[in-house]
Design an enzyme around this catalytic site. Structure first.
Site, short mmCIF file in Angstrom:
data_model
loop_
_atom_site.label_atom_id
_atom_site.label_comp_id
_atom_site.label_asym_id
_atom_site.label_seq_id
_atom_site.Cartn_x
_atom_site.Cartn_y
_atom_site.Cartn_z
N MET A 81 7.33 -3.74 -8.17
CA MET A 81 7.71 -2.34 -8.09
C MET A 81 9.07 -2.12 -7.44
O MET A 81 9.48 -0.98 -7.22
CB MET A 81 6.65 -1.54 -7.32
CG MET A 81 5.29 -1.56 -7.98
SD MET A 81 5.36 -0.97 -9.67
CE MET A 81 3.75 -1.48 -10.24
N CYS A 82 9.80 -3.18 -7.13
CA CYS A 82 11.14 -3.05 -6.55
C CYS A 82 12.16 -2.71 -7.62
O CYS A 82 12.12 -3.26 -8.72
CB CYS A 82 11.56 -4.34 -5.85
SG CYS A 82 10.83 -4.54 -4.24
N GLU A 119 14.43 -6.66 0.06
CA GLU A 119 15.44 -7.68 -0.18
C GLU A 119 15.66 -8.53 1.08
O GLU A 119 15.80 -9.76 0.99
CB GLU A 119 16.76 -7.03 -0.63
CG GLU A 119 16.71 -6.51 -2.05
CD GLU A 119 15.88 -5.23 -2.27
OE1 GLU A 119 15.64 -4.89 -3.43
OE2 GLU A 119 15.46 -4.59 -1.27
N ASP A 133 10.86 -26.91 2.10
CA ASP A 133 11.00 -27.81 0.96
C ASP A 133 11.90 -29.00 1.28
O ASP A 133 11.58 -30.14 0.95
CB ASP A 133 11.54 -27.05 -0.25
CG ASP A 133 11.75 -27.96 -1.44
OD1 ASP A 133 10.79 -28.66 -1.84
OD2 ASP A 133 12.87 -27.98 -1.98
#
Length: 164
Positions: A81-82, A119, A133
């Site tokens: 929904m952004c 964001e 990672d």
């Protein structure tokens, strides 16, 4: 806090009660900023390897910086929904407690009709996941979080400053 229309209804739902992207066409363009942060907790040796540039996959913080910026730019691809936003700035800073915690703080800016909180949060998360990672061969039990919005400025709802 939920977005509400003038009649008090949540704006993320249409007249049938189904999810919708909020219509921001009537909102004013303002300068908007958001600051988010997260923590990656790890063994002291892992943090030292990051700081010394001794991680086999490369410069962990440089790659995490780019991942965070890319995450901010691509938030609307991840969060349904952004709205896609023209960002005017994204900056990540890395600090640590000298022991076992790496702190990632992200500032995102735009001139637009909707805020950049998602964001900033996405950028912090993407940077932290990149650290994980790149360092998982050294340590698999790193802990990411808490991840939180520190502050936001601009928009109809006004400024926000976290108590954390």
């Amino acid at each position: 806090m939920s977005s509400k229309s003038p009649d008090g209804k949540l704006t993320h739902f249409n007249e049938q009660g189904r999810a919708q992207m909020v219509d921001i066409s009537g909102k004013q363009v303002t300068v908007r900023t958001a600051v988010a942060m997260t923590t990656v907790t790890m063994q002291p040796d892992t943090l030292q390897a990051i700081k010394a540039g001794k991680v086999g996959k490369g410069d962990v913080l440089a790659v995490a910086q780019i991942a965070g910026i890319q995450g901010a730019k691509r938030t609307s691809d991840w969060i349904p929904m952004c709205h896609p936003l023209p960002l005017t700035g994204v900056n990540l800073t890395f600090t640590d407690n000298g022991l076992n915690e790496l702190y990632i703080e992200v500032t995102v800016k735009t001139e637009g009709k909707t805020g950049v909180e998602m964001e900033a949060l996405t950028a912090a998360s993407a940077a932290a996941l990149t650290v994980y990672d790149m360092c998982k061969a050294l340590q698999k039990d790193m802990i990411i979080g808490p991840t939180l919005l520190r502050s936001k400025t601009g928009g109809k709802s006004g400024d926000y400053l976290s108590e954390f």
